[in-house]
Design a protein around this motif. Structure first.
Motif, PDB file in Angstrom:
ATOM      1  N   ALA A   1      24.479 165.736  44.813  1.00 56.44           N
ATOM      2  CA  ALA A   1      23.473 166.072  44.022  1.00 56.44           C
ATOM      3  C   ALA A   1      22.791 164.698  43.366  1.00 56.44           C
ATOM      4  CB  ALA A   1      23.643 166.816  42.770  1.00 56.44           C
ATOM      5  N   GLY A   2      22.115 163.968  44.262  1.00 56.78           N
ATOM      6  CA  GLY A   2      21.284 162.705  43.975  1.00 56.78           C
ATOM      7  C   GLY A   2      22.089 161.396  43.741  1.00 56.78           C
ATOM      8  N   VAL A   3      22.892 160.904  44.846  1.00 56.96           N
ATOM      9  CA  VAL A   3      23.673 159.897  44.500  1.00 56.96           C
ATOM     10  C   VAL A   3      22.949 158.531  45.112  1.00 56.96           C
ATOM     11  CG1 VAL A   3      25.875 158.809  45.575  1.00 56.96           C
ATOM     12  CG2 VAL A   3      25.876 161.372  45.139  1.00 56.96           C
ATOM     13  N   ASP A   4      22.972 157.589  44.065  1.00 56.66           N
ATOM     14  CA  ASP A   4      22.400 156.393  44.380  1.00 56.66           C
ATOM     15  C   ASP A   4      23.417 155.224  44.353  1.00 56.66           C
ATOM     16  OD1 ASP A   4      19.887 157.655  43.877  1.00 56.66           O
ATOM     17  OD2 ASP A   4      19.433 156.725  42.096  1.00 56.66           O
ATOM     18  N   LEU A   5      23.414 154.484  45.245  1.00 57.05           N
ATOM     19  CA  LEU A   5      24.340 153.441  45.593  1.00 57.05           C
ATOM     20  C   LEU A   5      23.753 151.989  46.029  1.00 57.05           C
ATOM     21  CD1 LEU A   5      27.557 154.837  47.198  1.00 57.05           C
ATOM     22  CD2 LEU A   5      27.401 154.022  45.077  1.00 57.05           C
ATOM     23  N   ASP A   6      24.428 150.925  45.616  1.00 56.59           N
ATOM     24  CA  ASP A   6      24.021 149.528  46.052  1.00 56.59           C
ATOM     25  C   ASP A   6      25.305 148.953  46.419  1.00 56.59           C
ATOM     26  OD1 ASP A   6      21.033 149.214  45.768  1.00 56.59           O
ATOM     27  OD2 ASP A   6      21.642 150.043  43.903  1.00 56.59           O
ATOM     28  N   LEU A   7      25.813 148.979  47.676  1.00 57.04           N
ATOM     29  CA  LEU A   7      27.027 148.625  48.072  1.00 57.04           C
ATOM     30  C   LEU A   7      26.800 146.939  48.811  1.00 57.04           C
ATOM     31  CD1 LEU A   7      28.336 151.295  50.214  1.00 57.04           C
ATOM     32  CD2 LEU A   7      28.928 150.655  47.982  1.00 57.04           C
TER      33      LEU A   7
ATOM     34  N   SER B   1      17.048 152.096  58.800  1.00 57.64           N
ATOM     35  CA  SER B   1      18.115 152.964  58.700  1.00 57.64           C
ATOM     36  C   SER B   1      19.210 152.657  59.756  1.00 57.64           C
ATOM     37  CB  SER B   1      17.244 154.135  59.156  1.00 57.64           C
ATOM     38  OG  SER B   1      16.342 154.535  58.461  1.00 57.64           O
ATOM     39  N   PRO B   2      20.296 153.201  59.105  1.00 59.24           N
ATOM     40  CA  PRO B   2      21.792 152.999  59.941  1.00 59.24           C
ATOM     41  C   PRO B   2      21.600 153.528  61.247  1.00 59.24           C
ATOM     42  CG  PRO B   2      22.152 153.769  57.772  1.00 59.24           C
ATOM     43  CD  PRO B   2      20.765 153.955  57.963  1.00 59.24           C
TER      44      PRO B   2
ATOM     45  N   GLU C   1      19.663 153.037  53.648  1.00 55.26           N
ATOM     46  CA  GLU C   1      19.160 152.032  54.553  1.00 55.26           C
ATOM     47  C   GLU C   1      20.324 150.956  54.362  1.00 55.26           C
ATOM     48  OE1 GLU C   1      15.438 151.385  52.551  1.00 55.26           O
ATOM     49  OE2 GLU C   1      16.378 149.971  50.984  1.00 55.26           O
ATOM     50  N   LEU C   2      20.208 149.728  55.280  1.00 54.61           N
ATOM     51  CA  LEU C   2      20.972 148.580  55.379  1.00 54.61           C
ATOM     52  C   LEU C   2      20.337 147.688  54.534  1.00 54.61           C
ATOM     53  CD1 LEU C   2      21.689 148.642  59.150  1.00 54.61           C
ATOM     54  CD2 LEU C   2      23.045 149.704  57.235  1.00 54.61           C
TER      55      LEU C   2
ATOM     56  N   SER D   1      22.115 135.953  53.220  1.00 63.21           N
ATOM     57  CA  SER D   1      22.590 137.085  53.646  1.00 63.21           C
ATOM     58  C   SER D   1      21.786 138.198  52.640  1.00 63.21           C
ATOM     59  CB  SER D   1      24.269 137.084  53.095  1.00 63.21           C
ATOM     60  OG  SER D   1      24.613 136.058  53.894  1.00 63.21           O
ATOM     61  N   PRO D   2      21.874 139.401  53.189  1.00 68.28           N
ATOM     62  CA  PRO D   2      21.118 140.491  52.414  1.00 68.28           C
ATOM     63  C   PRO D   2      22.150 140.829  51.091  1.00 68.28           C
ATOM     64  CG  PRO D   2      22.620 141.464  54.311  1.00 68.28           C
ATOM     65  CD  PRO D   2      22.373 139.852  54.409  1.00 68.28           C
ATOM     66  N   LEU D   3      21.540 141.208  49.912  1.00 67.20           N
ATOM     67  CA  LEU D   3      22.116 141.461  48.805  1.00 67.20           C
ATOM     68  C   LEU D   3      22.988 142.678  48.802  1.00 67.20           C
ATOM     69  CD1 LEU D   3      19.276 140.646  46.249  1.00 67.20           C
ATOM     70  CD2 LEU D   3      21.237 139.273  46.956  1.00 67.20           C
ATOM     71  N   HIS D   4      22.602 143.795  49.762  1.00 70.62           N
ATOM     72  CA  HIS D   4      23.295 144.993  49.646  1.00 70.62           C
ATOM     73  C   HIS D   4      23.808 144.874  51.330  1.00 70.62           C
ATOM     74  CE1 HIS D   4      20.443 145.244  46.194  1.00 70.62           C
ATOM     75  NE2 HIS D   4      21.756 145.758  45.956  1.00 70.62           N
ATOM     76  N   ALA D   5      24.792 145.648  51.463  1.00 70.49           N
ATOM     77  CA  ALA D   5      25.281 146.205  52.945  1.00 70.49           C
ATOM     78  C   ALA D   5      24.751 147.589  52.999  1.00 70.49           C
ATOM     79  CB  ALA D   5      26.880 145.848  52.839  1.00 70.49           C
ATOM     80  N   LEU D   6      24.710 148.218  51.971  1.00 72.80           N
ATOM     81  CA  LEU D   6      24.189 149.688  52.354  1.00 72.80           C
ATOM     82  C   LEU D   6      23.529 150.086  51.111  1.00 72.80           C
ATOM     83  CD1 LEU D   6      24.333 152.021  54.276  1.00 72.80           C
ATOM     84  CD2 LEU D   6      26.303 152.832  53.223  1.00 72.80           C
ATOM     85  N   ARG D   7      22.500 150.936  51.100  1.00 69.76           N
ATOM     86  CA  ARG D   7      21.888 151.488  49.930  1.00 69.76           C
ATOM     87  C   ARG D   7      21.254 152.761  50.081  1.00 69.76           C
ATOM     88  NH1 ARG D   7      16.655 148.259  47.571  1.00 69.76           N
ATOM     89  NH2 ARG D   7      18.362 147.026  46.520  1.00 69.76           N
ATOM     90  N   SER D   8      21.731 153.878  49.197  1.00 68.08           N
ATOM     91  CA  SER D   8      21.250 155.305  49.135  1.00 68.08           C
ATOM     92  C   SER D   8      20.625 155.312  47.672  1.00 68.08           C
ATOM     93  CB  SER D   8      22.590 155.949  49.296  1.00 68.08           C
ATOM     94  OG  SER D   8      23.171 156.095  48.076  1.00 68.08           O
ATOM     95  N   ARG D   9      19.486 156.298  47.986  1.00 64.37           N
ATOM     96  CA  ARG D   9      18.745 156.754  46.988  1.00 64.37           C
ATOM     97  C   ARG D   9      18.490 158.342  47.059  1.00 64.37           C
ATOM     98  NH1 ARG D   9      19.924 152.649  45.475  1.00 64.37           N
ATOM     99  NH2 ARG D   9      18.723 150.948  44.479  1.00 64.37           N
ATOM    100  N   GLU D  10      18.928 158.880  46.022  1.00 64.19           N
ATOM    101  CA  GLU D  10      18.828 160.463  45.638  1.00 64.19           C
ATOM    102  C   GLU D  10      19.280 161.146  46.884  1.00 64.19           C
ATOM    103  OE1 GLU D  10      17.245 162.741  43.461  1.00 64.19           O
ATOM    104  OE2 GLU D  10      18.195 161.241  42.339  1.00 64.19           O
ATOM    105  N   VAL D  11      20.563 160.872  47.479  1.00 69.27           N
ATOM    106  CA  VAL D  11      20.930 161.488  48.607  1.00 69.27           C
ATOM    107  C   VAL D  11      21.518 162.950  48.049  1.00 69.27           C
ATOM    108  CG1 VAL D  11      22.927 161.622  50.091  1.00 69.27           C
ATOM    109  CG2 VAL D  11      21.648 159.518  49.947  1.00 69.27           C
TER     110      VAL D  11
END
Length: 282
Positions: free
Chosen positions: A24-30, A70-71, A64-65, A3-13
């Motif tokens: 202002a620059g939200v990074d996430l690893d869900l 890209s979703p 990205e997923l 399974s993927p380690l992340h369901a959703l990832r954002s970088r510098e949104v």
């Protein structure tokens, strides 16, 4: 296949309106199956960030997923904060709108789409309301219906924008328990913007605290719901108490004699006072 380690990832949104940056620059690893609570004062960018993830507002940065894609239209489903309930529409018609992303141009719902909608309505206790007018529902019933519309999209990531707004505490718990049950049963990943800090801490695995669009804290509820941090970000003294294994966030009590509020409670000091054998960690 792993399974993927992340369901959703954002970088510098980042999102800006009329030259003013509101995210202002939200990074996430869900992680798959995780519940992330978005918290922060009014105007901190919670709703805008959710809308940026599904492309409803222009943004920069990457989303990205777990597989690097890209979703697409069926990968993320969003329950808006103030959904429009069209007059004359029945509950089942409204819920079927969630299948739109699966339909081709000029296509209508198939029997399979109706089976999906019927199953979701049943699971949410709304089967008997299918032919009711959407505007005849109570607040709690309408919230469940809006969640049903998001669920019939069958997306792996569910985005909720203030899912319990305008509900009394009983209906708040009912809706959040339902989301948590569906998350555990179906493996959904949930990102929910939440106004009630205690409810956010009760249901979310992790919390992201935003201040003027900027992430200022990300961690477990115990790490983020700290009196000093919340008092600064919300610009008002707050206290954090433990009750039944959950954290409860309250405004500092008002001093009736001086018309002021007490200073924020030092949670670590309270814990030390409660445990005479505890030691300060430097």
């Amino acid at each position: 296949m792993t399974s993927p380690l992340h369901a959703l990832r954002s970088r510098e949104v980042r999102v800006a309106f009329d030259g003013v940056e509101v995210v202002a620059g939200v990074d996430l690893d869900l992680r798959p199956g995780e519940w992330l609570g978005l918290i922060g004062p009014n105007g901190s960018g919670k709703s805008t960030f959710l809308n940026s993830l599904v492309g409803l507002v222009p943004r920069t940065g990457t989303v990205e997923l777990g597989d690097g894609r890209s979703p697409g239209a069926t990968d993320l489903s969003l329950m808006p904060q103030a959904p429009e309930l069209p007059p004359g529409m029945t509950v089942v018609e409204y819920v079927l709108l969630g299948r739109t992303a699966h339909l081709g141009w000029f296509a209508s719902e198939s029997r399979a789409d109706r089976v999906v909608a019927t199953d979701v309505l049943r699971r949410l206790g709304l089967a008997s309301f299918a032919r009711r007018q959407v505007r005849s529902l109570s607040g709690g019933e309408a919230q469940r219906m809006v969640i049903a519309r998001a669920l019939v999209q069958q997306s792996p990531v569910l985005l909720l924008d203030e899912p319990t707004s305008a509900l009394d505490v009983g209906h708040q718990v009912e809706v959040l328990e339902l989301v948590d049950e569906l998350r555990r049963e179906d493996g959904l990943t949930v990102v929910a913007a939440m106004h009630d800090l205690g409810m956010a801490g009760r249901y979310a695995d992790r919390l992201l605290l935003l201040e003027r669009g900027r992430p200022v804290a990300l961690g477990t509820p115990g790490q983020v719901l700290e009196p000093e941090l919340l008092s600064r970000v919300y610009d008002h003294p707050v206290q954090v108490h433990e009750l039944g294994g959950h954290l409860v966030v309250l405004p500092a009590p008002r001093d009736r004699h001086t018309s002021t509020v007490a200073a924020p409670l030092d949670l670590s000091a309270r814990r030390s006072a409660r445990d005479p054998h505890s030691e300060e960690v430097s």
